[in-house]
Write a protein that holds these residues in place. Structure first.
Motif, PDB file in Angstrom:
ATOM      1  N   GLU A  18       0.534   2.398 -21.044  1.00  0.00           N
ATOM      2  CA  GLU A  18       1.163   1.670 -19.952  1.00  0.00           C
ATOM      3  C   GLU A  18       2.633   2.048 -19.897  1.00  0.00           C
ATOM      4  OE1 GLU A  18       0.394  -2.325 -21.151  1.00  0.00           O
ATOM      5  OE2 GLU A  18      -1.583  -2.343 -20.236  1.00  0.00           O
ATOM      6  N   MET A  19       3.193   1.889 -18.712  1.00  0.00           N
ATOM      7  CA  MET A  19       4.615   2.163 -18.565  1.00  0.00           C
ATOM      8  C   MET A  19       5.237   1.181 -17.581  1.00  0.00           C
ATOM      9  SD  MET A  19       4.481   5.759 -16.580  1.00  0.00           S
ATOM     10  CE  MET A  19       3.282   6.041 -15.304  1.00  0.00           C
ATOM     11  N   LEU A  20       6.500   0.900 -17.822  1.00  0.00           N
ATOM     12  CA  LEU A  20       7.286   0.053 -16.943  1.00  0.00           C
ATOM     13  C   LEU A  20       8.146   0.973 -16.098  1.00  0.00           C
ATOM     14  CD1 LEU A  20       8.258  -2.778 -16.084  1.00  0.00           C
ATOM     15  CD2 LEU A  20       9.966  -2.624 -17.897  1.00  0.00           C
ATOM     16  N   LEU A  21       7.997   0.862 -14.777  1.00  0.00           N
ATOM     17  CA  LEU A  21       8.725   1.727 -13.850  1.00  0.00           C
ATOM     18  C   LEU A  21       9.711   0.916 -13.040  1.00  0.00           C
ATOM     19  CD1 LEU A  21       5.679   3.663 -12.375  1.00  0.00           C
ATOM     20  CD2 LEU A  21       7.251   4.484 -14.108  1.00  0.00           C
TER      21      LEU A  21
ATOM     22  N   LEU B 110      -3.530  10.630 -15.781  1.00  0.00           N
ATOM     23  CA  LEU B 110      -3.496  10.099 -14.426  1.00  0.00           C
ATOM     24  C   LEU B 110      -3.158   8.616 -14.457  1.00  0.00           C
ATOM     25  CD1 LEU B 110      -6.771  11.720 -13.044  1.00  0.00           C
ATOM     26  CD2 LEU B 110      -4.439  12.531 -12.724  1.00  0.00           C
ATOM     27  N   ILE B 111      -2.413   8.190 -13.468  1.00  0.00           N
ATOM     28  CA  ILE B 111      -2.126   6.766 -13.300  1.00  0.00           C
ATOM     29  C   ILE B 111      -3.375   6.144 -12.692  1.00  0.00           C
ATOM     30  CG2 ILE B 111      -0.724   5.077 -12.066  1.00  0.00           C
ATOM     31  CD1 ILE B 111       1.561   7.155 -12.172  1.00  0.00           C
ATOM     32  N   ASP B 112      -3.869   5.063 -13.307  1.00  0.00           N
ATOM     33  CA  ASP B 112      -5.099   4.473 -12.779  1.00  0.00           C
ATOM     34  C   ASP B 112      -4.944   3.048 -12.258  1.00  0.00           C
ATOM     35  OD1 ASP B 112      -4.751   3.437 -15.300  1.00  0.00           O
ATOM     36  OD2 ASP B 112      -6.838   3.607 -15.896  1.00  0.00           O
ATOM     37  N   GLU B 113      -4.009   2.288 -12.779  1.00  0.00           N
ATOM     38  CA  GLU B 113      -3.793   0.932 -12.280  1.00  0.00           C
ATOM     39  C   GLU B 113      -2.311   0.694 -12.061  1.00  0.00           C
ATOM     40  OE1 GLU B 113      -5.703  -2.496 -13.942  1.00  0.00           O
ATOM     41  OE2 GLU B 113      -7.217  -1.223 -14.876  1.00  0.00           O
ATOM     42  N   ILE B 114      -2.025  -0.070 -11.002  1.00  0.00           N
ATOM     43  CA  ILE B 114      -0.633  -0.340 -10.636  1.00  0.00           C
ATOM     44  C   ILE B 114      -0.500  -1.826 -10.326  1.00  0.00           C
ATOM     45  CG2 ILE B 114       1.178   0.131  -8.957  1.00  0.00           C
ATOM     46  CD1 ILE B 114      -0.371   2.797  -8.393  1.00  0.00           C
ATOM     47  N   LYS B 115       0.537  -2.439 -10.862  1.00  0.00           N
ATOM     48  CA  LYS B 115       0.827  -3.833 -10.539  1.00  0.00           C
ATOM     49  C   LYS B 115       2.308  -3.952 -10.208  1.00  0.00           C
ATOM     50  CE  LYS B 115       0.580  -8.554 -12.107  1.00  0.00           C
ATOM     51  NZ  LYS B 115       0.232  -9.477 -13.161  1.00  0.00           N
ATOM     52  N   LEU B 116       2.606  -4.340  -8.983  1.00  0.00           N
ATOM     53  CA  LEU B 116       3.989  -4.575  -8.583  1.00  0.00           C
ATOM     54  C   LEU B 116       4.421  -5.929  -9.117  1.00  0.00           C
ATOM     55  CD1 LEU B 116       3.106  -2.392  -6.387  1.00  0.00           C
ATOM     56  CD2 LEU B 116       4.914  -3.407  -5.030  1.00  0.00           C
ATOM     57  N   LEU B 117       5.502  -5.938  -9.878  1.00  0.00           N
ATOM     58  CA  LEU B 117       6.011  -7.186 -10.429  1.00  0.00           C
ATOM     59  C   LEU B 117       6.954  -7.875  -9.450  1.00  0.00           C
ATOM     60  CD1 LEU B 117       6.778  -6.082 -14.083  1.00  0.00           C
ATOM     61  CD2 LEU B 117       4.741  -7.226 -13.204  1.00  0.00           C
ATOM     62  N   ASN B 118       7.863  -7.095  -8.887  1.00  0.00           N
ATOM     63  CA  ASN B 118       8.818  -7.635  -7.921  1.00  0.00           C
ATOM     64  C   ASN B 118       9.338  -6.488  -7.067  1.00  0.00           C
ATOM     65  OD1 ASN B 118      10.723  -6.333  -9.539  1.00  0.00           O
ATOM     66  ND2 ASN B 118      11.322  -8.204 -10.582  1.00  0.00           N
ATOM     67  N   HIS B 119      10.512  -6.635  -6.487  1.00  0.00           N
ATOM     68  CA  HIS B 119      11.057  -5.617  -5.586  1.00  0.00           C
ATOM     69  C   HIS B 119      11.722  -4.459  -6.328  1.00  0.00           C
ATOM     70  CE1 HIS B 119      14.337  -8.326  -6.485  1.00  0.00           C
ATOM     71  NE2 HIS B 119      15.188  -7.365  -6.138  1.00  0.00           N
TER      72      HIS B 119
ATOM     73  N   PRO C 161       0.817  -1.219   0.000  1.00  0.00           N
ATOM     74  CA  PRO C 161       0.000   0.000   0.000  1.00  0.00           C
ATOM     75  C   PRO C 161       0.855   1.276   0.000  1.00  0.00           C
ATOM     76  CG  PRO C 161      -0.862  -1.546   1.596  1.00  0.00           C
ATOM     77  CD  PRO C 161       0.438  -2.095   1.104  1.00  0.00           C
ATOM     78  N   PHE C 162       2.018   1.255   0.649  1.00  0.00           N
ATOM     79  CA  PHE C 162       2.905   2.415   0.671  1.00  0.00           C
ATOM     80  C   PHE C 162       3.361   2.761  -0.744  1.00  0.00           C
ATOM     81  CE2 PHE C 162       7.431   3.732   0.703  1.00  0.00           C
ATOM     82  CZ  PHE C 162       7.260   5.018   1.208  1.00  0.00           C
ATOM     83  N   ILE C 163       3.802   1.767  -1.497  1.00  0.00           N
ATOM     84  CA  ILE C 163       4.265   1.985  -2.867  1.00  0.00           C
ATOM     85  C   ILE C 163       3.115   2.536  -3.722  1.00  0.00           C
ATOM     86  CG2 ILE C 163       5.125   0.874  -4.973  1.00  0.00           C
ATOM     87  CD1 ILE C 163       7.248   1.003  -2.884  1.00  0.00           C
ATOM     88  N   LYS C 164       1.957   1.895  -3.629  1.00  0.00           N
ATOM     89  CA  LYS C 164       0.812   2.328  -4.436  1.00  0.00           C
ATOM     90  C   LYS C 164       0.365   3.736  -4.056  1.00  0.00           C
ATOM     91  CE  LYS C 164      -0.904  -2.204  -5.711  1.00  0.00           C
ATOM     92  NZ  LYS C 164      -2.024  -3.140  -5.723  1.00  0.00           N
ATOM     93  N   ASP C 165       0.349   4.037  -2.770  1.00  0.00           N
ATOM     94  CA  ASP C 165      -0.043   5.387  -2.331  1.00  0.00           C
ATOM     95  C   ASP C 165       0.942   6.437  -2.841  1.00  0.00           C
ATOM     96  OD1 ASP C 165      -2.252   4.405  -1.039  1.00  0.00           O
ATOM     97  OD2 ASP C 165      -1.353   4.456   0.966  1.00  0.00           O
ATOM     98  N   GLN C 166       2.226   6.126  -2.785  1.00  0.00           N
ATOM     99  CA  GLN C 166       3.225   7.072  -3.260  1.00  0.00           C
ATOM    100  C   GLN C 166       3.075   7.320  -4.763  1.00  0.00           C
ATOM    101  OE1 GLN C 166       5.658   8.839  -1.548  1.00  0.00           O
ATOM    102  NE2 GLN C 166       4.475   8.155   0.207  1.00  0.00           N
ATOM    103  N   LEU C 167       2.804   6.277  -5.489  1.00  0.00           N
ATOM    104  CA  LEU C 167       2.641   6.412  -6.934  1.00  0.00           C
ATOM    105  C   LEU C 167       1.350   7.163  -7.272  1.00  0.00           C
ATOM    106  CD1 LEU C 167       4.205   5.690  -9.426  1.00  0.00           C
ATOM    107  CD2 LEU C 167       3.075   3.490  -9.477  1.00  0.00           C
TER     108      LEU C 167
END
Length: 161
Positions: free
Chosen positions: A136-139, A112-121, A81-87
């Motif tokens: 879409e973008m790879l961050l 606006l960024i609307d969806e987020i998926k964490l792939l790994n660390h 949630p921290f990562i998603k909130d920051q993004l």
């Protein structure tokens, strides 16, 4: 004598009727079992097709990434949630250009960024939109020693309308 004949006819009638009912139940049961077998085969085929996709590049199923984050001193249930909130907090910006989205809006709305998926660390896939156009973008993300989050856009795509 009449009573005997009447009883015999009644027994024959009951026997024939019971036999028909029993045969009907048997046919229904056989159809049900055949249908059930077809469904089981379908489920088995679907599972066989999905088996290669079981590793779906998801942070929640990546034990190595979770172990890495835990070794850095973070709690997984708070980290995601921290990562998603920051993004998502980057969606609040002044001006026309989003701090991360490499495309300017082509409508009166902001990107606006609307969806987020964490792939790994280290990596995130995020989708963005202005209501009409999307992409879409790879961050890549890093956490500094001062517990600050830094994002870097590795690649992006804007889809045609």
């Amino acid at each position: 004598m009449y009573l005997f004949i009447f009883t015999l006819l009644l027994v024959v009638f009951q026997y024939v009727n019971s036999k028909k009912v029993l045969e009907d139940y048997d046919q229904r049961l056989n159809r049900f079992m055949d249908t059930n077998e077809v469904y089981k085969d379908s489920i088995r085929n679907m599972n066989d097709r999905e088996q290669p996709n079981i590793y779906s590049f998801n942070f929640d199923t990546n034990d190595d990434a979770m172990t890495y984050i835990e070794n850095e001193g973070y709690v997984i249930s708070e980290f995601i949630p921290f990562i998603k909130d920051q993004l998502m907090s980057l969606n609040i910006y002044e001006g026309a250009e989003h701090p991360l989205v490499p495309f300017a809006s082509m409508t009166e709305n902001k990107m606006l960024i609307d969806e987020i998926k964490l792939l790994n660390h280290k990596w995130i896939i995020a989708s963005f939109t202005d209501g009409s156009y999307w992409g879409e973008m790879l961050l890549q993300y890093d956490i500094t020693d001062r517990k600050e989050l830094k994002f870097k856009v590795l690649d992006s795509v804007l889809y045609a309308k």
